[in-house]
Design an enzyme around this catalytic site. Structure first.
Site, PDB file in Angstrom:
ATOM      1  N   SER A  82       0.848  -1.194   0.000  1.00  0.00           N
ATOM      2  CA  SER A  82       0.000   0.000   0.000  1.00  0.00           C
ATOM      3  C   SER A  82       0.881   1.240   0.000  1.00  0.00           C
ATOM      4  O   SER A  82       2.102   1.154   0.089  1.00  0.00           O
ATOM      5  CB  SER A  82      -0.900   0.013   1.229  1.00  0.00           C
ATOM      6  OG  SER A  82      -0.128   0.313   2.376  1.00  0.00           O
ATOM      7  N   LYS A  83       0.225   2.359  -0.107  1.00  0.00           N
ATOM      8  CA  LYS A  83       0.900   3.662  -0.160  1.00  0.00           C
ATOM      9  C   LYS A  83       1.964   3.799   0.946  1.00  0.00           C
ATOM     10  O   LYS A  83       2.993   4.430   0.768  1.00  0.00           O
ATOM     11  CB  LYS A  83      -0.181   4.736   0.007  1.00  0.00           C
ATOM     12  CG  LYS A  83       0.057   6.036  -0.720  1.00  0.00           C
ATOM     13  CD  LYS A  83       0.022   5.936  -2.215  1.00  0.00           C
ATOM     14  CE  LYS A  83       0.899   6.977  -2.862  1.00  0.00           C
ATOM     15  NZ  LYS A  83       1.428   6.649  -4.138  1.00  0.00           N
ATOM     16  N   ARG A  84       1.651   3.192   2.083  1.00  0.00           N
ATOM     17  CA  ARG A  84       2.559   3.214   3.229  1.00  0.00           C
ATOM     18  C   ARG A  84       3.970   2.707   2.855  1.00  0.00           C
ATOM     19  O   ARG A  84       4.965   3.106   3.442  1.00  0.00           O
ATOM     20  CB  ARG A  84       1.952   2.295   4.287  1.00  0.00           C
ATOM     21  CG  ARG A  84       2.395   2.464   5.676  1.00  0.00           C
ATOM     22  CD  ARG A  84       1.282   1.969   6.616  1.00  0.00           C
ATOM     23  NE  ARG A  84       0.768   0.647   6.233  1.00  0.00           N
ATOM     24  CZ  ARG A  84       1.351  -0.503   6.543  1.00  0.00           C
ATOM     25  NH1 ARG A  84       2.456  -0.496   7.244  1.00  0.00           N
ATOM     26  NH2 ARG A  84       0.818  -1.651   6.174  1.00  0.00           N
TER      27      ARG A  84
END
Ligand code: GLU
Length: 463
Positions: free
Chosen positions: A237-239
């Site tokens: 994910s973006k994380r």
């Protein structure tokens, strides 16, 4: 039999890094087997599909260098085909019209979910023989008992009990065919022999296989790829950083680095990490694809990219670097120095962004001087070093790279200084820092007049 693979993205968002890997695997398999690779845009969801998102997909494939042999085909333009398949199934009694009110089914679904049970349609219309006159959806008659099984080329034998699958909808009330149905009609019509897609589609395969059977079609082979996770083993994910393919292009990763990196996500060839494209194509087959989830490791990507940057001939990097220089405001399209600048920076760059940043010393005079380097290298005798070097530059006509270091050595001898005490203040004055490519190349690439001007300015600023 010719191997025919396809990439079938839905243009409902960005091109995720996981989809890019799916595209690459399919492309590599087609190339490895001398087969064909098809691009099909699955845009049946009109509300979520957009022209811009199609362009994002095309741009992403162009960046990765994945050329297709047929397509792009758009599902939105192929509805006649789907309708005739639905009509055929209805006529043969392999599908049926269902008039159950949507609200009632929805209520049942919610009740099942509240009871933590899987909702399955109760098949009340299956044998009702409804005609077309009232609003209805069309459902597939799925097998009522037994087990759906197939031999996945990556996962091995997989199965799912038919009792866990219901008579799913193949055409909505407005007549539009559903995704799982269109995929089957298209894969069969396009002669796809091998479907490689993410493991999240496994359940779809169990739903799709009975469609092949009902239409009297031979299904392709299937290969479902395990997930790619972040380094912390959580879903990517973006994380974890950028998740869309074009972001990597914009961060300055070379296409061949991306290909090499993505190919190794879920595929191995012994313990080899670095592959040329030719090696990838020669080695890539599904025997090397593993069942375990793969880890997206950006440090590894950086490492591969720095190597691919080094492996390119400097001339062959010019076109890639120019846009990154332009982003910083330097128009370098016609700069004859560029191959030589690149040659100096190749060993020192992780990405093209990094390289463009380092190339700055060749496009603009320093607007500040690294305070640490000033403290360390700017000494009482430094102004004299700069003055003398400036005088030498003024008469060095033409300036030749091989004359620079002998001059630096002469200067050191003349002033009774170590080589460092001559070279480092010069480097600081010319580039603003004490780290740069070799001094002789740096001076020549900056150019005689500009180098002299920078020395003059440093004499004023550093005093
Ligand atoms: N359109 C689907 C997706 O983007 C892929 C379908 C398939 O590969 O069968 O997830």
């Amino acid at each position: 039999m010719t191997v025919v693979t396809r990439f079938a993205p839905s243009p409902t968002g960005k091109l995720h890094i996981g989809n890019a890997r799916t595209a690459l695997f399919n492309w590599l398999l087609a190339r490895h087997h001398g087969g064909r690779f098809i691009l099909r845009i699955e845009d049946t969801d009109h509300e979520r599909s957009s022209r811009e998102n199609v362009q994002v997909i095309l741009d992403g494939l162009a960046y990765l260098g994945l050329d297709f042999d047929a397509g792009p085909f758009y599902q939105s333009q192929r509805t006649a085909l789907y309708h005739s398949a639905i009509d055929q199934l209805l006529a043969e009694g392999k599908a049926y019209r269902c008039r159950c009110p949507q609200e009632a089914l929805e209520a049942r679904r919610e009740a099942a979910e509240a009871a933590k049970e899987t909702y399955l349609y109760d098949r009340s219309c299956r044998d009702a023989g409804h005609g077309p006159e009232q609003p209805h959806v069309v459902r597939l008659k799925m097998p009522l008992a037994g087990v759906s099984s197939f031999d996945d080329r990556i996962m091995g034998p997989v199965e799912s009990a038919y009792g866990e699958l219901d008579d799913w909808i193949i055409a909505r009330t407005d007549g539009t065919p559903t995704y799982n149905f269109c995929v089957v009609v298209d894969d069969a019509d396009m002669g796809v022999t091998l479907v490689v897609r993410g493991a999240d589609h496994l359940i779809n395969t169990h739903k799709q296989l009975p469609v092949y059977a009902a239409l009297g079609l031979t299904p392709p082979r299937f290969a479902h790829m395990p997930l790619t996770l972040g380094k912390d083993r959580a879903k990517l994910s973006k994380r974890h950083g950028a998740t869309s393919l074009v972001e990597y292009r914009d961060m300055g990763y070379l296409p061949e680095a991306m290909r090499n990196f993505l190919a190794r996500l879920g595929w191995a060839h012994g313990d080899q990490e670095l592959f040329t494209d030719a090696e990838l194509i020669a080695a890539f087959d599904l025997d090397g694809a593993g069942k375990a989830n793969s880890i997206f490791d950006t440090e590894k990507l950086d490492w591969i990219n720095s190597i691919k940057i080094r492996e390119r001939a400097p001339e062959a990097l010019v076109g890639d670097l120019v846009p990154f220089l332009a982003r910083r405001g330097w128009s370098a399209t016609h700069d004859p120095r560029l191959p030589a600048i690149i040659a100096q920076l190749q060993e020192r760059s992780r990405t093209l962004v990094d390289m463009a940043e380092q190339a700055g010393i060749f496009y603009q005079a320093p607007d500040q001087y690294d305070p640490k380097a000033v403290k360390k290298w700017w000494q009482a005798e430094s102004p004299e070093v700069l003055r003398k070097m400036r005088e030498w530059l003024a008469q060095a006509e033409p300036l030749r790279q091989e004359d620079v270091m002998p001059q630096v050595e002469r200067l050191a001898g003349e002033l009774g200084l170590s080589l460092g005490k001559v070279a480092q203040p010069l480097r600081l004055a010319l580039t603003g820092s004490s780290a740069s490519p070799p001094l002789d190349a740096t001076i020549c690439l900056i150019g005689r007049d500009e180098a002299a001007a920078r020395l003059a300015r440093a004499l004023v600023v550093l005093g």
